[in-house]
Design a protein around this motif. Structure first.
Motif, short mmCIF file in Angstrom:
data_model
loop_
_atom_site.label_atom_id
_atom_site.label_comp_id
_atom_site.label_asym_id
_atom_site.label_seq_id
_atom_site.Cartn_x
_atom_site.Cartn_y
_atom_site.Cartn_z
N GLU A 37 0.64 -1.16 -0.17
CA GLU A 37 -0.01 0.00 -0.03
C GLU A 37 0.87 1.45 0.20
OE1 GLU A 37 -3.08 0.76 -0.35
OE2 GLU A 37 -4.23 -1.16 0.24
N VAL A 38 1.63 1.32 -1.07
CA VAL A 38 2.82 2.33 -0.93
C VAL A 38 2.31 3.78 -1.00
CG1 VAL A 38 4.22 0.84 -2.14
CG2 VAL A 38 3.26 2.65 -3.42
N HIS A 57 0.40 5.28 0.92
CA HIS A 57 0.07 5.84 2.11
C HIS A 57 0.96 6.15 2.98
CE1 HIS A 57 -4.40 5.52 1.47
NE2 HIS A 57 -4.03 4.87 0.78
N VAL A 58 2.33 6.22 2.60
CA VAL A 58 3.60 6.80 3.27
C VAL A 58 3.46 8.20 3.40
CG1 VAL A 58 4.95 4.71 2.53
CG2 VAL A 58 5.10 6.88 1.27
N ARG A 59 4.11 8.77 4.52
CA ARG A 59 4.35 10.10 4.69
C ARG A 59 5.48 10.69 4.20
NH1 ARG A 59 0.21 11.18 9.12
NH2 ARG A 59 -0.86 9.31 9.10
N LEU A 60 5.38 11.65 3.59
CA LEU A 60 6.77 12.11 3.01
C LEU A 60 7.07 13.59 3.33
CD1 LEU A 60 5.74 11.14 -0.71
CD2 LEU A 60 7.23 10.08 0.92
N PRO A 61 8.37 13.91 3.31
CA PRO A 61 8.64 15.28 3.72
C PRO A 61 7.90 16.31 3.00
CG PRO A 61 10.68 14.19 3.60
CD PRO A 61 9.59 13.30 3.34
N LEU A 84 8.63 9.47 -3.33
CA LEU A 84 8.05 7.94 -3.28
C LEU A 84 8.88 7.14 -4.12
CD1 LEU A 84 5.49 6.34 -2.46
CD2 LEU A 84 4.58 7.09 -4.83
N ILE A 97 11.99 6.00 -2.35
CA ILE A 97 11.83 4.92 -1.26
C ILE A 97 11.67 3.69 -2.09
CG2 ILE A 97 10.41 4.05 0.62
CD1 ILE A 97 9.42 7.00 1.13
N VAL A 98 10.64 3.58 -3.16
CA VAL A 98 10.76 2.41 -3.86
C VAL A 98 11.97 1.97 -4.39
CG1 VAL A 98 9.88 1.75 -6.23
CG2 VAL A 98 8.35 2.99 -4.78
N LEU A 99 12.90 2.60 -4.93
CA LEU A 99 14.21 2.16 -5.33
C LEU A 99 15.15 1.78 -3.94
CD1 LEU A 99 15.55 5.04 -7.72
CD2 LEU A 99 14.50 2.75 -8.23
N LEU A 100 15.00 2.30 -2.89
CA LEU A 100 15.71 2.04 -1.75
C LEU A 100 15.32 0.69 -1.20
CD1 LEU A 100 16.34 5.34 -0.23
CD2 LEU A 100 17.95 3.96 -0.71
N PHE A 101 14.00 0.31 -1.45
CA PHE A 101 13.29 -0.67 -0.68
C PHE A 101 13.31 -1.87 -1.59
CE2 PHE A 101 10.89 0.22 3.57
CZ PHE A 101 11.54 1.25 3.77
N LEU A 134 17.73 13.40 -4.52
CA LEU A 134 17.48 12.94 -3.11
C LEU A 134 18.06 11.66 -2.78
CD1 LEU A 134 13.45 12.78 -3.23
CD2 LEU A 134 14.88 14.16 -1.60
#
Lengths: 296, 296
Positions: free
Chosen positions: B157-158, B160-164, B219, B222-226, B255
């Motif tokens: 459920e990507v 719904h992450v909180r981002l800066p 977003l 984060i997809v790349l890092l995860f 980033l």
């Protein structure tokens, strides 16, 4: 009894262990991490000593600091990547052990090894998908989906996500790449830099707990939204005294606002986000677990 | 020629398709989404018509809006979860089609179906790991790791992450659960609410592009890092005019600050983060792709 060697390669120390396929650690040795050649001479000597003392082992499992190239198709497979530990850059870690020991070698990151350890013998037994997060000198995670480690073009690097800042927090962050990524705001060095002491030396009501928990709750929330693991195991020096688990669990539920409407989040978050069942041995036992499945 | 039925179940419309194992769509129908019984009567009629016109199909692939229970071990397997579309809550979608059609049915989320479609016949052919991100009414992602969808206790459920927050952005956010999560800040409804028009109606130099790209770059980072996927495919209404790709790619590199030191990020990000090769047919073709592998 079949014996398996494990090598947990950290930035400051290396743990070598000799284990059984049942998860018993029958011997161990600790070696300081220096340049590759001298360090690995000591590792090889420790492994030989294990063999002399307990009988021959038949496979080796290695969990290493990253970045490390884990794509078997890549010409760099098994080599260390662009680490700040300059002498190790490009070092062919897998090649060293397969050449020297002529036996099957399993290789992954230290955190993936810890995830394997916890899944096999620790707090995550029976969980199909497991994320092991370490919060120590850095922040990293090993991710097993249905028992298989997640690797794409590289292994996960979850510690380097940017998170919303805690209210009033204007610390620039300690990550040399990103400043205020998760690692830059919540790993050990940032706690030392902000408060002049590790978390374990600070009293229960110190604001460092609230602030660190803010970032870790955000990070774990992303872990849940991205991987939906059956267990999140949190280890590493910053987690050791256990005081962060309460505020992290509460923070996660507050951030999710009931969105992941499943009992394991809504009712049982204390068994979803847990401390390592194997304590500090998660990594070395995980190395043994990874190699226990190799055919010798 | 073997024929396969696909059903892409969206919140406002359903696309039914008849395809081949080679990825050709030989027929299609569009149905408005209403209550389950009447809607699925129409879907069944459309499938019967496909059969009458082109010959019998042997398997069915369904990509549905979420949340949907995808754990085969769960008693709720194949049921819709706690969706805002109240009449669909708890509906046994998989049961409906297996009962009615007596043939193998593949079921996953609409975005996972789109990831399958792009991986099989679209922009992600040859990529071991693929993330398909849709940015439309909501934000979601389908994730294939070595060809297998990532499901833990639920699907990702990507959105719904909180981002800066973007500098100076004080919009409270449009997500009914979280306010300012990624979906609340960058999906279609938040763009309408902030600017009174969809992105495609706004001129190239409108600040909405910079602001939306800020959140999407976070977003995707984060997809790349995860997941470290070999391809990130971005579709959905907000991406359609293509203008966000440039600022999102630049934002991601900014980033990351060189942290993922691999050529696919450092040199070839324009082939790492791409538009769907199948355009709006990624979802329906993905349904066909999922069912093409089932034994009939």
């Amino acid at each position: 009894m079949r014996l398996i060697a494990g090598i947990e390669l950290g930035g400051t120390k290396i743990v070598c262990g000799l284990g059984t396929a049942g998860g018993e650690l029958v011997d161990r040795a600790r070696i300081d991490t220096r340049r590759p050649a001298e360090t690995l001479d000591d590792v090889d000597a420790a492994l030989r000593q294990f063999g002399d003392a307990h009988g021959a082992f038949s496979t080796i499992g290695i969990g290493t600091f990253g970045p490390v190239h884990l794509d078997p198709e890549s010409p760099d497979y098994g080599h260390i990547g662009m680490t700040p530990k300059v002498p190790w850059r490009g070092f062919d870690l897998l090649g060293h052990f397969t050449d020297r020991w002529k036996m099957p070698v399993a290789l992954d990151t230290d955190v993936t090894a810890a995830a394997f350890g916890e899944a096999r013998w620790g707090a995550a037994v029976g969980a199909a998908s497991v994320v092991y997060i370490t919060v120590g000198t850095g922040i990293g995670a090993g991710v097993l989906i249905d028992g298989t480690p997640v690797h794409g073009f590289m292994h996960p690097e979850v510690g380097h996500v940017r998170l919303p800042r805690a209210p009033g927090d204007d610390y620039p962050g300690a990550c040399p790449y990103h400043g205020d990524c998760a690692e830059g705001m919540a790993a050990g060095p940032s706690i030392m830099a902000r408060w002049g002491a590790p978390l374990s030396d600070l009293p229960d009501d110190h604001p460092a707990y609230v602030q660190t928990a803010h970032y870790l709750a955000h990070l774990v929330t992303i872990v849940l939204l991205f991987y939906a693991p059956q267990k999140v195991v949190m280890g590493g020096g910053v987690m050791t005294n256990g005081r962060l688990f309460g505020p992290v669990r509460r923070g996660v539920r507050e951030l999710l606002q009931g969105y992941l409407a499943v009992p394991r989040v809504e009712e049982h978050i204390d068994t979803l986000i847990v401390a390592p069942g194997l304590g500090n041995d998660a990594g070395i036992l995980g190395c043994v677990a990874m190699a226990a499945d190799l055919r010798s």
